[in-house]
Design a protein around this motif. Sequence first.
Motif, PDB file in Angstrom:
ATOM      1  N   ARG A 144       0.849  -1.202   0.000  1.00 59.76           N
ATOM      2  CA  ARG A 144       0.000   0.000   0.000  1.00 59.76           C
ATOM      3  C   ARG A 144       0.879   1.245   0.000  1.00 59.76           C
ATOM      4  N   LYS A 145       0.438   2.257  -0.728  1.00 65.54           N
ATOM      5  CA  LYS A 145       1.153   3.526  -0.682  1.00 65.54           C
ATOM      6  C   LYS A 145       0.980   4.137   0.704  1.00 65.54           C
ATOM      7  N   ALA A 146       2.039   4.798   1.165  1.00 63.89           N
ATOM      8  CA  ALA A 146       2.003   5.383   2.502  1.00 63.89           C
ATOM      9  C   ALA A 146       0.875   6.407   2.634  1.00 63.89           C
ATOM     10  N   ALA A 147       0.518   7.068   1.534  1.00 70.90           N
ATOM     11  CA  ALA A 147      -0.553   8.070   1.568  1.00 70.90           C
ATOM     12  C   ALA A 147      -1.896   7.452   1.949  1.00 70.90           C
ATOM     13  N   GLU A 148      -2.052   6.134   1.724  1.00 71.32           N
ATOM     14  CA  GLU A 148      -3.316   5.462   1.999  1.00 71.32           C
ATOM     15  C   GLU A 148      -3.437   5.008   3.453  1.00 71.32           C
ATOM     16  N   LEU A 149      -2.360   5.134   4.219  1.00 69.61           N
ATOM     17  CA  LEU A 149      -2.370   4.672   5.600  1.00 69.61           C
ATOM     18  C   LEU A 149      -3.105   5.662   6.495  1.00 69.61           C
ATOM     19  N   SER A 150      -3.592   5.168   7.626  1.00 69.43           N
ATOM     20  CA  SER A 150      -4.169   6.054   8.637  1.00 69.43           C
ATOM     21  C   SER A 150      -3.047   6.862   9.283  1.00 69.43           C
ATOM     22  N   HIS A 151      -3.426   7.877  10.045  1.00 64.72           N
ATOM     23  CA  HIS A 151      -2.421   8.698  10.735  1.00 64.72           C
ATOM     24  C   HIS A 151      -1.554   7.827  11.647  1.00 64.72           C
ATOM     25  N   GLY A 152      -2.197   6.944  12.395  1.00 62.71           N
ATOM     26  CA  GLY A 152      -1.441   6.079  13.297  1.00 62.71           C
ATOM     27  C   GLY A 152      -0.482   5.170  12.550  1.00 62.71           C
ATOM     28  N   GLN A 153      -0.932   4.608  11.440  1.00 67.87           N
ATOM     29  CA  GLN A 153      -0.069   3.718  10.654  1.00 67.87           C
ATOM     30  C   GLN A 153       1.135   4.465  10.088  1.00 67.87           C
ATOM     31  N   LYS A 154       0.929   5.723   9.698  1.00 67.88           N
ATOM     32  CA  LYS A 154       2.064   6.522   9.215  1.00 67.88           C
ATOM     33  C   LYS A 154       3.082   6.747  10.328  1.00 67.88           C
TER      34      LYS A 154
END
Length: 248
Positions: A144-154
């Motif tokens: 998954r592209k990092a842009a698609e992650l939730s704030h916590g996942q980033k």
Amino acid sequence: MSQTIALYINGLNVRFGGFAAITDLTLEIRYGESRALIGPNGAGKTTLMDVITGKTRPNSGEVFLDRKLDLATRGEAEIARSGIGRKFQKPSVFEALPVAQNLELAVRRGLGWGEMVMSRLSVAQRERIEEVLVTIGLQEDRQRKAAELSHGQKQWLEIGMLLVAEPKVLLLDEPVAGMTEAESERTVELIASLRSPDRAIVVVEHDMEFVDRVADLVSVLHEGRLLGEGSMQAVRTNPKVIQVYLGR
């Protein structure tokens, strides 16, 4: 059992013009320890992290890694290579790239751009990336592209980008700011999993419940000075700390 000192800070002073950001600060942070730095805005917490990572030069005082490397005289790149990793409050990830590729670039950090793009990862480096993906709980999101992650996942991905280099000192600036309750709970578990006799963890955070769950020792800063230090329970009952910070 006594633990080896990771960061030795003695008589530290930092001034910006006529403003004293840190005044005569002395701290010892040991391997195997999870230390929290708390205090009101402007207390000197970020400035201290800037000094430790070479972003800011102190006016006077000592800052040593392992009692040997003088951090007050070294550059940011050398300090990072020596084993100090810092996660800023706002996640700094490559949003257009997949999760796994973010970690691959982090492994190559410090190389020239051409070498970074063209170099092949060793078997050990690939194994380390796989370990980190599991640690930060993003093994199923590797493509998954990092842009698609939730704030916590980033936030977890950025921690992972530090972990691939196996840092000896991990500095985490407000790691649960903006997280959901579930993400904060997962971050508590993540930090617990990162504890090691060979690593010191330093957390700057305003969430006192989070601090209580992750920190062995709490250092309270106020106007650039050490106001109090001890367990979270001791800090909560310290009259000076209540007056300037917790009582607000």
